[in-house]
Design an enzyme around this catalytic site. Structure first.
Site, mmCIF file in Angstrom:
data_model
loop_
_atom_site.group_PDB
_atom_site.id
_atom_site.type_symbol
_atom_site.label_atom_id
_atom_site.label_comp_id
_atom_site.label_asym_id
_atom_site.label_seq_id
_atom_site.Cartn_x
_atom_site.Cartn_y
_atom_site.Cartn_z
ATOM 1 N N HIS A 1 -1.457 -11.839 0.259
ATOM 2 C CA HIS A 1 -2.235 -10.835 -0.274
ATOM 3 C C HIS A 1 -2.945 -11.486 -1.681
ATOM 4 O O HIS A 1 -4.241 -11.173 -1.900
ATOM 5 C CB HIS A 1 -1.271 -10.066 -0.742
ATOM 6 C CG HIS A 1 -1.989 -8.478 -0.960
ATOM 7 N ND1 HIS A 1 -1.555 -7.430 -0.796
ATOM 8 C CD2 HIS A 1 -3.505 -8.475 -1.125
ATOM 9 C CE1 HIS A 1 -2.440 -6.407 -1.032
ATOM 10 N NE2 HIS A 1 -3.480 -6.934 -1.192
ATOM 11 N N SER B 1 -12.945 -3.566 -0.213
ATOM 12 C CA SER B 1 -13.936 -2.638 -0.704
ATOM 13 C C SER B 1 -15.315 -2.877 -0.627
ATOM 14 O O SER B 1 -16.246 -3.100 -1.345
ATOM 15 C CB SER B 1 -13.744 -2.884 -2.422
ATOM 16 O OG SER B 1 -14.048 -1.907 -3.217
ATOM 17 N N PRO B 2 -15.683 -2.831 0.760
ATOM 18 C CA PRO B 2 -16.938 -3.190 1.204
ATOM 19 C C PRO B 2 -18.131 -2.427 0.732
ATOM 20 O O PRO B 2 -19.256 -2.713 0.835
ATOM 21 C CB PRO B 2 -16.913 -3.385 2.623
ATOM 22 C CG PRO B 2 -15.696 -2.408 3.021
ATOM 23 C CD PRO B 2 -14.924 -2.174 1.768
ATOM 24 N N LEU B 3 -17.930 -1.121 0.299
ATOM 25 C CA LEU B 3 -18.752 -0.091 -0.035
ATOM 26 C C LEU B 3 -19.129 -0.060 -1.492
ATOM 27 O O LEU B 3 -19.477 0.909 -2.190
ATOM 28 C CB LEU B 3 -18.249 1.106 0.514
ATOM 29 C CG LEU B 3 -18.252 1.269 2.149
ATOM 30 C CD1 LEU B 3 -17.950 2.757 2.182
ATOM 31 C CD2 LEU B 3 -19.458 1.086 2.633
ATOM 32 N N GLY B 4 -18.451 -1.295 -2.295
ATOM 33 C CA GLY B 4 -18.679 -1.198 -3.865
ATOM 34 C C GLY B 4 -20.171 -1.125 -4.302
ATOM 35 O O GLY B 4 -21.023 -1.857 -3.547
ATOM 36 N N TYR C 1 0.786 -1.317 -0.122
ATOM 37 C CA TYR C 1 -0.089 -0.037 0.225
ATOM 38 C C TYR C 1 0.827 1.389 0.040
ATOM 39 O O TYR C 1 1.288 1.621 0.942
ATOM 40 C CB TYR C 1 -0.893 0.068 1.179
ATOM 41 C CG TYR C 1 -2.038 -1.268 1.075
ATOM 42 C CD1 TYR C 1 -2.279 -1.584 -0.067
ATOM 43 C CD2 TYR C 1 -2.857 -1.334 2.316
ATOM 44 C CE1 TYR C 1 -3.291 -2.793 0.165
ATOM 45 C CE2 TYR C 1 -3.898 -2.341 2.274
ATOM 46 C CZ TYR C 1 -4.121 -2.951 1.110
ATOM 47 O OH TYR C 1 -5.050 -3.724 1.178
#
Length: 294
Positions: free
Chosen positions: A128, A208-211, A53
């Site tokens: 990863h 990316s849980p708010l996709g 990152y």
């Protein structure tokens, strides 16, 4: 704050995905540290990071170093914070991502991550992504060796299939603590992996849980977002953000789910953390079952 379990450790049910603080379009360090401190103030005790990152070439570990500085400067107790990092991917600095999951690389990467985080052992170390050039059992075997050496306390895997979860579970046993796959209102392909994780007692960390609700950090500032969905409608009825509804929906999917929404502003993670206070009705959950339009 409410809590769920990773590797027999209680952590906040909503964590902080720290990636946006270090990749393209990242905030300055003052804002980045303020965001991490806001998460801690809100009761967040799970921070998700990775050695890859970062934005530019030559700054591997940027996010890990940032988190270490933020924790050191926080005025409160941080002993209960679980920093989960990952190894096996790289960023050459041109916006692309690489995959290297050889045992030698993973061992070296884990040792470097522990040094950057300033810990004797990493609380949760995640592979990863599977490397198509390396047998899966060899990559997972490196996690076993890191566990045996005391470099890491628990192991996780990311971007995996059900078959890979089962094989990793056979190799690692109870030391396998988590699975991290993409999963959101708009992307539900990992439903089988979520269900298997639940059955095996593994934590499931949607990335990316708010996709579908807001732009992913991977999309950049011009990425698509949806409006006018059931998530937005129910949010208006509750007087909260659609993001909070999305996280509450994720928490209701399974007791194994621990979302790690990204944030680059204190207000964002403060709002996300409050999703634990929201209980959606059976009728509301039924309305949210339909996959969002593309």
């Amino acid at each position: 704050m409410r809590y769920r379990t990773i590797a027999h450790t209680a952590v906040s049910a909503v964590g902080l995905g720290a990636m946006p603080l270090s990749i393209e379009h990242r905030p300055d360090e003052t804002q980045a540290i303020a965001t991490i401190h806001a998460a801690l103030d809100a009761g967040v005790t799970l921070i998700d990071t990775a050695d890859s990152y970062h934005w530019h070439a030559g700054e591997a570990g940027h996010n890990e170093l940032l988190i270490a500085r933020a924790l050191a400067r926080y005025g409160g107790d941080t002993s209960g914070v679980l920093v989960a990092t990952k190894g096996g991917r790289g960023r050459p600095g041109d916006g692309s991502w690489t995959v290297t999951a050889t045992p030698a690389h993973l061992k070296q990467a884990a040792e470097a991550s522990a040094k950057r985080l300033g810990v004797d052992a990493i609380g949760l170390y995640q592979l990863h992504k599977p490397d198509p050039a390396v047998p899966w059992a060899e990559s997972v075997g490196a996690l076993r060796e890191l566990l045996d050496a005391g470099t890491i306390r628990a192991a996780g895997i990311s971007n995996v299939t059900t078959a890979q979860i089962r094989q990793a579970h056979q190799i690692l046993g109870e030391a396998l603590a988590s699975v991290q796959n993409q999963y959101s209102p708009a992307v539900r392909d990992s439903e089988p992996e979520l269900q298997l994780s639940t059955q095996l007692g593994l934590a499931f960390l949607p990335w990316s849980p708010l996709g579908g609700i807001s732009r992913s950090s991977l999309d950049g500032p011009t990425g698509p977002t949806s409006i006018g969905t059931a998530f937005h409608r129910i949010a208006a009825e509750h007087g909260v953000s659609p993001q909070r509804i999305a996280l509450a929906w994720l928490l209701a999917r399974s007791p194994a789910v621990l979302p790690v929404p990204g944030a680059s502003r204190p207000a964002s993670i403060t709002d996300s953390a409050r999703a634990v206070e929201l209980t959606l009705s059976t009728e509301e959950l039924a309305q949210l079952e339909d996959v969002l339009p593309g």
